[in-house]
Design a protein around this motif. Structure first.
Motif, PDB file in Angstrom:
ATOM      1  N   LEU A 108      11.503  31.447  54.465  1.00  0.00           N
ATOM      2  CA  LEU A 108      10.955  30.121  54.741  1.00  0.00           C
ATOM      3  C   LEU A 108      10.404  29.418  53.496  1.00  0.00           C
ATOM      4  CD1 LEU A 108      10.500  28.036  56.907  1.00  0.00           C
ATOM      5  CD2 LEU A 108       8.315  29.117  57.458  1.00  0.00           C
ATOM      6  N   PRO A 109       9.605  30.047  52.648  1.00  0.00           N
ATOM      7  CA  PRO A 109       9.116  29.337  51.455  1.00  0.00           C
ATOM      8  C   PRO A 109      10.248  28.820  50.572  1.00  0.00           C
ATOM      9  CG  PRO A 109       7.850  31.330  51.812  1.00  0.00           C
ATOM     10  CD  PRO A 109       8.994  31.390  52.760  1.00  0.00           C
ATOM     11  N   GLU A 110      11.269  29.621  50.400  1.00  0.00           N
ATOM     12  CA  GLU A 110      12.412  29.180  49.586  1.00  0.00           C
ATOM     13  C   GLU A 110      13.129  28.012  50.249  1.00  0.00           C
ATOM     14  OE1 GLU A 110      16.557  31.031  47.723  1.00  0.00           O
ATOM     15  OE2 GLU A 110      15.061  32.336  48.671  1.00  0.00           O
ATOM     16  N   LEU A 111      13.245  28.061  51.577  1.00  0.00           N
ATOM     17  CA  LEU A 111      13.887  26.970  52.304  1.00  0.00           C
ATOM     18  C   LEU A 111      13.082  25.683  52.177  1.00  0.00           C
ATOM     19  CD1 LEU A 111      15.973  25.849  54.318  1.00  0.00           C
ATOM     20  CD2 LEU A 111      14.553  26.745  56.165  1.00  0.00           C
ATOM     21  N   ALA A 143       2.825  19.503  46.708  1.00  0.00           N
ATOM     22  CA  ALA A 143       1.448  20.003  46.682  1.00  0.00           C
ATOM     23  C   ALA A 143       1.124  20.815  47.931  1.00  0.00           C
ATOM     24  CB  ALA A 143       0.477  18.838  46.535  1.00  0.00           C
ATOM     25  N   SER A 144       1.763  20.483  49.054  1.00  0.00           N
ATOM     26  CA  SER A 144       1.470  21.201  50.305  1.00  0.00           C
ATOM     27  C   SER A 144       1.932  22.651  50.261  1.00  0.00           C
ATOM     28  CB  SER A 144       2.129  20.485  51.489  1.00  0.00           C
ATOM     29  OG  SER A 144       3.538  20.614  51.444  1.00  0.00           O
ATOM     30  N   LEU A 145       2.890  22.960  49.389  1.00  0.00           N
ATOM     31  CA  LEU A 145       3.397  24.332  49.323  1.00  0.00           C
ATOM     32  C   LEU A 145       2.328  25.321  48.861  1.00  0.00           C
ATOM     33  CD1 LEU A 145       6.965  23.758  47.816  1.00  0.00           C
ATOM     34  CD2 LEU A 145       6.353  24.189  50.199  1.00  0.00           C
ATOM     35  N   THR A 146       1.360  24.845  48.111  1.00  0.00           N
ATOM     36  CA  THR A 146       0.295  25.717  47.606  1.00  0.00           C
ATOM     37  C   THR A 146      -1.048  25.440  48.271  1.00  0.00           C
ATOM     38  OG1 THR A 146      -0.088  24.166  45.774  1.00  0.00           O
ATOM     39  CG2 THR A 146       1.444  25.998  45.378  1.00  0.00           C
ATOM     40  N   ASP A 147      -1.031  24.653  49.348  1.00  0.00           N
ATOM     41  CA  ASP A 147      -2.284  24.334  50.053  1.00  0.00           C
ATOM     42  C   ASP A 147      -2.631  25.487  50.994  1.00  0.00           C
ATOM     43  OD1 ASP A 147      -4.414  23.335  51.440  1.00  0.00           O
ATOM     44  OD2 ASP A 147      -3.501  21.392  51.872  1.00  0.00           O
ATOM     45  N   ALA A 153       4.169  26.422  59.653  1.00  0.00           N
ATOM     46  CA  ALA A 153       4.616  25.450  60.656  1.00  0.00           C
ATOM     47  C   ALA A 153       4.199  24.036  60.260  1.00  0.00           C
ATOM     48  CB  ALA A 153       4.052  25.812  62.023  1.00  0.00           C
ATOM     49  N   GLU A 154       2.981  23.869  59.779  1.00  0.00           N
ATOM     50  CA  GLU A 154       2.508  22.545  59.373  1.00  0.00           C
ATOM     51  C   GLU A 154       3.278  22.039  58.156  1.00  0.00           C
ATOM     52  OE1 GLU A 154      -2.157  22.615  60.792  1.00  0.00           O
ATOM     53  OE2 GLU A 154      -1.598  23.645  58.951  1.00  0.00           O
ATOM     54  N   ARG A 155       3.538  22.918  57.204  1.00  0.00           N
ATOM     55  CA  ARG A 155       4.302  22.501  56.024  1.00  0.00           C
ATOM     56  C   ARG A 155       5.699  22.042  56.424  1.00  0.00           C
ATOM     57  NH1 ARG A 155       2.087  27.396  53.957  1.00  0.00           N
ATOM     58  NH2 ARG A 155       0.366  27.019  52.495  1.00  0.00           N
ATOM     59  N   LEU A 156       6.333  22.838  57.267  1.00  0.00           N
ATOM     60  CA  LEU A 156       7.690  22.487  57.681  1.00  0.00           C
ATOM     61  C   LEU A 156       7.704  21.183  58.462  1.00  0.00           C
ATOM     62  CD1 LEU A 156      10.629  23.355  57.684  1.00  0.00           C
ATOM     63  CD2 LEU A 156      10.183  24.652  59.773  1.00  0.00           C
TER      64      LEU A 156
END
Length: 258
Positions: A108-111, A143-147, A153-156
């Motif tokens: 998921l992080p890579e996606l 920026a949300s990737l490191t929040d 789910a919220e990031r996606l």
């Protein structure tokens, strides 16, 4: 006949009468007892027959009830079978999804990162409208990737919302007042965007206008008739004029299907 003979005869007669008297009850009671026993045996047999009939009737009623219940269950099973099959398929899909969940979480992080970078590339290659706003949206996603306050789910969801906003631009007719950067000159103009097909500007006095050409990546001047068309398009986008056909050059090159 002498007295002795008469007495003997009487004795023998009396003994015969007594023997007869003693034998009469035996001859009288034996048929009666036999009849009573026969009646009792017949009554017992009838009771057994009645009991057997009652049991048979009860068993028959139970059999009918079970047959009716079987028919009802068969019909109920026929009614529920399609739904049960659908639920079984859903359960199979869910089980498959759960089995792949661990791999999905790892990927998921890579996606998410890939989706953000593709969105950034799209904005850079697209028509130059609302550039600062759209690039700011991309930076917010990065920026949300490191929040730490956001879960996956919220990031996606934020990434997908940004993609939906970009896709909606292709279905909209929009007009706004903004600053045009033309070399060293900066001036305030009215922009008109027709989805992702055409991007135009018109100066407030209507004497100058242009269309963005995506292939060379520059603005090209419009003639008087085309500027009038842009003015009509601005009024349509602002709900000041009924929709009508506009005759304008397009920003994107048209592909030849031949």
């Amino acid at each position: 006949m002498n007295r002795t003979a008469i007495a003997a005869w009487r004795i023998r007669g009396l003994a015969g009468l007594m023997g007869l008297a003693l034998s009469l009850p035996v001859l009288a009671t034996t048929p009666l007892d036999t009849h009573l026993e026969a009646q009792q045996a017949q009554a017992a047999l009838q009771e057994r027959i009645d009991a057997a009939d009652d049991e048979s009737r009860a068993m028959l009623e139970e059999l009918r009830r079970l047959e009716g219940e079987t028919r009802r269950l068969r019909l109920e099973n026929q009614r529920l079978a399609p739904g049960l099959e659908t639920r079984a398929e859903r359960l199979d899909r869910r089980e498959a999804a759960l089995e792949a969940l661990a791999d999905t979480r790892q990927a998921l992080p890579e996606l998410q990162q890939a989706l953000i970078e593709r969105l950034a590339a799209w904005v850079d290659a697209d028509l130059p409208f609302l550039v600062e706003q759209r690039r700011g949206r991309v930076e917010a996603l990065r920026a949300s990737l490191t929040d730490p306050d956001l879960d996956d789910a919220e990031r996606l969801e934020r990434i997908l919302a940004a993609w939906r906003a970009e896709l909606d631009y292709g279905r909209e007719m929009d007009a706004w007042r903004g600053t045009l950067d033309a070399g060293e000159a900066r001036r305030e103009v009215d922009f008109l965007r027709l989805g992702r097909v055409g991007l135009y500007y018109l100066t407030p006095d209507g004497r100058q206008g242009g269309v963005w050409l995506a292939e060379p990546g520059r603005w090209d001047a419009l003639d008087d008739a085309q500027r009038r068309q842009v003015r009509q398009g601005l009024r349509m986008a602002r709900d000041q004029r009924a929709p009508e056909l506009l005759r304008l050059p397009v920003s994107q090159p048209l592909e030849d299907d031949a």
